[in-house]
Motif scaffolding. Structure first.
Motif, PDB file in Angstrom:
ATOM      1  N   GLU A  26       0.802  -0.945  -0.241  1.00 15.89           N
ATOM      2  CA  GLU A  26      -0.017   0.154   0.214  1.00 15.89           C
ATOM      3  C   GLU A  26       0.636   1.515   0.410  1.00 15.89           C
ATOM      4  O   GLU A  26       0.616   1.921  -0.625  1.00 15.89           O
ATOM      5  N   SER A  27       2.143   1.398   1.021  1.00 16.42           N
ATOM      6  CA  SER A  27       2.328   2.929   1.145  1.00 16.42           C
ATOM      7  C   SER A  27       3.477   3.173  -0.223  1.00 16.42           C
ATOM      8  O   SER A  27       3.731   3.680  -0.913  1.00 16.42           O
ATOM      9  N   ASP A  28       3.784   1.481  -0.983  1.00 18.47           N
ATOM     10  CA  ASP A  28       4.904   1.903  -1.712  1.00 18.47           C
ATOM     11  C   ASP A  28       4.029   2.805  -2.997  1.00 18.47           C
ATOM     12  O   ASP A  28       4.518   3.505  -4.045  1.00 18.47           O
ATOM     13  N   ALA A  29       2.418   2.483  -3.568  1.00 20.18           N
ATOM     14  CA  ALA A  29       2.020   2.583  -4.033  1.00 20.18           C
ATOM     15  C   ALA A  29       1.715   4.234  -4.132  1.00 20.18           C
ATOM     16  O   ALA A  29       1.153   4.937  -5.050  1.00 20.18           O
ATOM     17  N   VAL A  30       1.636   5.130  -3.253  1.00 19.87           N
ATOM     18  CA  VAL A  30       1.162   6.195  -2.075  1.00 19.87           C
ATOM     19  C   VAL A  30       2.048   7.159  -2.286  1.00 19.87           C
ATOM     20  O   VAL A  30       1.732   8.623  -1.614  1.00 19.87           O
ATOM     21  N   VAL A  31       3.198   7.229  -2.615  1.00 20.67           N
ATOM     22  CA  VAL A  31       4.259   8.033  -2.450  1.00 20.67           C
ATOM     23  C   VAL A  31       5.275   8.150  -3.609  1.00 20.67           C
ATOM     24  O   VAL A  31       5.675   7.453  -4.525  1.00 20.67           O
ATOM     25  N   PHE A  32       5.388   9.235  -4.171  1.00 17.48           N
ATOM     26  CA  PHE A  32       6.178   9.502  -5.391  1.00 17.48           C
ATOM     27  C   PHE A  32       6.643  11.130  -5.154  1.00 17.48           C
ATOM     28  O   PHE A  32       6.669  11.822  -4.778  1.00 17.48           O
ATOM     29  N   GLY A  91      21.590  14.879 -10.646  1.00 15.30           N
ATOM     30  CA  GLY A  91      21.377  13.842 -12.494  1.00 15.30           C
ATOM     31  C   GLY A  91      19.675  12.843 -12.075  1.00 15.30           C
ATOM     32  O   GLY A  91      19.212  13.072 -10.942  1.00 15.30           O
ATOM     33  N   ARG A  92      19.443  12.532 -13.261  1.00 14.92           N
ATOM     34  CA  ARG A  92      17.788  12.091 -12.959  1.00 14.92           C
ATOM     35  C   ARG A  92      18.385  10.777 -12.682  1.00 14.92           C
ATOM     36  O   ARG A  92      17.236  10.299 -11.534  1.00 14.92           O
ATOM     37  N   GLU A  93      19.677  10.020 -12.782  1.00 18.19           N
ATOM     38  CA  GLU A  93      19.455   8.986 -12.174  1.00 18.19           C
ATOM     39  C   GLU A  93      19.288   9.000 -10.607  1.00 18.19           C
ATOM     40  O   GLU A  93      19.217   8.160  -9.952  1.00 18.19           O
ATOM     41  N   GLU A  94      19.712   9.725 -10.296  1.00 16.23           N
ATOM     42  CA  GLU A  94      20.148  10.112  -8.411  1.00 16.23           C
ATOM     43  C   GLU A  94      18.836  10.725  -8.198  1.00 16.23           C
ATOM     44  O   GLU A  94      18.671   9.833  -6.958  1.00 16.23           O
ATOM     45  N   GLY A  95      17.493  10.732  -8.486  1.00 15.33           N
ATOM     46  CA  GLY A  95      16.600  10.675  -8.687  1.00 15.33           C
ATOM     47  C   GLY A  95      15.886   9.170  -8.670  1.00 15.33           C
ATOM     48  O   GLY A  95      15.307   8.615  -7.849  1.00 15.33           O
ATOM     49  N   GLN A  96      16.232   8.695  -9.296  1.00 12.06           N
ATOM     50  CA  GLN A  96      16.009   7.033  -9.757  1.00 12.06           C
ATOM     51  C   GLN A  96      16.366   6.585  -8.398  1.00 12.06           C
ATOM     52  O   GLN A  96      15.629   5.923  -7.966  1.00 12.06           O
ATOM     53  N   GLN A  97      16.930   6.521  -8.080  1.00  7.12           N
ATOM     54  CA  GLN A  97      18.283   5.868  -7.234  1.00  7.12           C
ATOM     55  C   GLN A  97      17.331   5.652  -5.897  1.00  7.12           C
ATOM     56  O   GLN A  97      17.241   4.675  -4.870  1.00  7.12           O
ATOM     57  N   LEU A  98      17.435   7.474  -5.850  1.00 11.65           N
ATOM     58  CA  LEU A  98      16.700   7.469  -3.836  1.00 11.65           C
ATOM     59  C   LEU A  98      15.396   7.111  -4.175  1.00 11.65           C
ATOM     60  O   LEU A  98      14.849   6.284  -3.426  1.00 11.65           O
ATOM     61  N   ALA A  99      14.430   7.309  -5.375  1.00  5.85           N
ATOM     62  CA  ALA A  99      13.167   6.459  -5.553  1.00  5.85           C
ATOM     63  C   ALA A  99      12.988   5.131  -5.710  1.00  5.85           C
ATOM     64  O   ALA A  99      12.546   4.477  -4.558  1.00  5.85           O
ATOM     65  N   GLY A 100      14.380   4.669  -5.554  1.00  6.70           N
ATOM     66  CA  GLY A 100      14.220   2.668  -5.594  1.00  6.70           C
ATOM     67  C   GLY A 100      14.728   2.319  -4.119  1.00  6.70           C
ATOM     68  O   GLY A 100      14.456   1.582  -3.933  1.00  6.70           O
ATOM     69  N   GLU A 101      15.482   3.529  -3.678  1.00  6.78           N
ATOM     70  CA  GLU A 101      15.673   2.883  -2.175  1.00  6.78           C
ATOM     71  C   GLU A 101      14.520   3.220  -0.941  1.00  6.78           C
ATOM     72  O   GLU A 101      14.047   2.658   0.250  1.00  6.78           O
ATOM     73  N   THR A 102      13.592   4.414  -1.963  1.00  2.39           N
ATOM     74  CA  THR A 102      12.272   4.613  -0.449  1.00  2.39           C
ATOM     75  C   THR A 102      11.301   3.625  -1.141  1.00  2.39           C
ATOM     76  O   THR A 102      10.304   4.093  -0.495  1.00  2.39           O
ATOM     77  N   ARG A 103      11.613   3.538  -1.969  1.00  2.78           N
ATOM     78  CA  ARG A 103       9.981   2.542  -1.974  1.00  2.78           C
ATOM     79  C   ARG A 103       9.150   3.555  -3.320  1.00  2.78           C
ATOM     80  O   ARG A 103       8.187   3.199  -2.902  1.00  2.78           O
ATOM     81  N   CYS A 104       9.441   4.448  -3.772  1.00  2.04           N
ATOM     82  CA  CYS A 104       8.684   5.961  -4.289  1.00  2.04           C
ATOM     83  C   CYS A 104       8.773   5.835  -5.732  1.00  2.04           C
ATOM     84  O   CYS A 104       9.404   4.721  -6.687  1.00  2.04           O
ATOM     85  N   GLN A 105       7.766   6.075  -6.797  1.00  4.92           N
ATOM     86  CA  GLN A 105       7.728   5.928  -7.826  1.00  4.92           C
ATOM     87  C   GLN A 105       8.366   7.789  -7.887  1.00  4.92           C
ATOM     88  O   GLN A 105       8.109   8.655  -7.577  1.00  4.92           O
ATOM     89  N   PHE A 106       9.236   7.617  -9.184  1.00  2.00           N
ATOM     90  CA  PHE A 106       9.736   8.481  -9.757  1.00  2.00           C
ATOM     91  C   PHE A 106       9.582   9.205 -11.090  1.00  2.00           C
ATOM     92  O   PHE A 106       8.867   8.661 -12.103  1.00  2.00           O
ATOM     93  N   TYR A 107       9.481  10.295 -10.976  1.00  9.90           N
ATOM     94  CA  TYR A 107       8.983  11.574 -12.770  1.00  9.90           C
ATOM     95  C   TYR A 107       9.448  12.429 -12.350  1.00  9.90           C
ATOM     96  O   TYR A 107       9.986  13.308 -11.544  1.00  9.90           O
ATOM     97  N   GLU A 108      10.178  12.864 -13.398  1.00  7.59           N
ATOM     98  CA  GLU A 108      10.804  14.240 -13.346  1.00  7.59           C
ATOM     99  C   GLU A 108       9.679  15.210 -14.650  1.00  7.59           C
ATOM    100  O   GLU A 108       9.787  14.486 -15.820  1.00  7.59           O
ATOM    101  N   LEU A 109       9.648  16.196 -13.812  1.00  6.10           N
ATOM    102  CA  LEU A 109       8.586  17.124 -14.514  1.00  6.10           C
ATOM    103  C   LEU A 109       9.065  18.558 -14.838  1.00  6.10           C
ATOM    104  O   LEU A 109      10.064  19.008 -14.103  1.00  6.10           O
TER     105      LEU A 109
END
Ligand SMILES: Nc1nc2c(ncn2[C@@H]2O[C@H](COP(=O)(O)OP(=O)(O)OP(=O)(O)O)[C@@H](O)[C@H]2O)c(=O)[nH]1
Length: 205
Positions: free
Chosen positions: A112-118, A133-151
């Motif tokens: 549940e909690s993974d799906a509701v943190v972006f 860097g975009r990869e840093e954002g992706q890495q942090l999202a992976g570590e904290t189990r959330c979905q990542f967007y660059e907008l």
């Protein structure tokens, strides 16, 4: 009908109001008055079902009755944590917020909690000034189990709408079942929202 509560969090000037206004009005206005925190309400049809969305836009300045980050986290069903890709310190703040969400959101199951943190890296149009860097954002999202967007709230209307729609859908499905504390915070109608988008300091970009 349940309200879906989404908190848009991040440090000062990352574009929280700009993203919310883009989603609600399809416009990018450039300057936003925010001398108080507020909750914007909108009725949406998601998968054929009417839903009431409440979007919390916190005030970064000291203001009367300001809620704490922990209160905002307890209040919300879903979180959009924003940083500015041209401001490394805002990325570090986003990281701290994500860790706090994980710490305080203990009631929800992992799925549940993974799906509701972006995690959202905003101001992608400023990539010539990029500090994260975009990869840093992706890495942090992976570590904290959330979905990542660059907008870019400034340039991406459809992408911003898709991101919020997905959040609303996920938060509607996986929102906290427990009774939540409600912040007695001011709400704004769409008309008031449009009338309030003036007068804030301008950040040169
Ligand atoms: N270039 C660019 N500027 C943006 C973008 N989004 C927001 N801004 C600008 O960034 C500044 C801050 O935007 P806000 O939406 O007020 O940021 P905020 O996070 O709500 O700020 P606080 O309410 O003070 O916490 C404004 O000058 C916006 O015009 C974007 O995607 N690209």
């Amino acid at each position: 009908m349940n309200d879906i509560k989404v908190a848009v969090l991040g440090s000062e000037g990352v574009g929280k109001s700009a993203l919310i206004v883009r989603f609600l009005t399809k416009r990018f206005i450039g300057e936003y008055a925010s001398t108080s925190e507020c909750i914007y309400r909108k009725r949406l049809s998601i998968d054929g079902r009417q839903q009431n969305l409440e979007l919390h836009d916190p005030c970064s300045q000291p203001c009367e009755g300001k809620s704490t980050l922990s209160e905002q986290i307890h209040w919300a069903d879903g979180f959009v944590v924003v940083y500015d890709i041209s401001d490394r310190s805002s990325f570090l703040t986003a990281k701290a917020i994500l860790h706090l969400i994980r710490e305080l959101n203990f009631g929800a199951t992992k799925r549940e909690s993974d799906a509701v943190v972006f995690l959202v890296g905003n101001k992608q149009d400023l990539c010539h000034m990029r500090e994260v860097g975009r990869e840093e954002g992706q890495q942090l999202a992976g570590e904290t189990r959330c979905q990542f967007y660059e907008l870019s709230a400034a340039e991406h209307c459809q992408e911003v709408a898709l991101m919020f729609s997905k959040m609303v859908r996920n938060a509607g499905l996986h929102g906290k079942a427990k009774e939540r504390r409600r912040r007695p915070s001011g709400s704004k109608s769409m008309a008031k929202l449009i009338n309030n988008v003036f007068g804030k300091r301008r950040k040169s970009v």
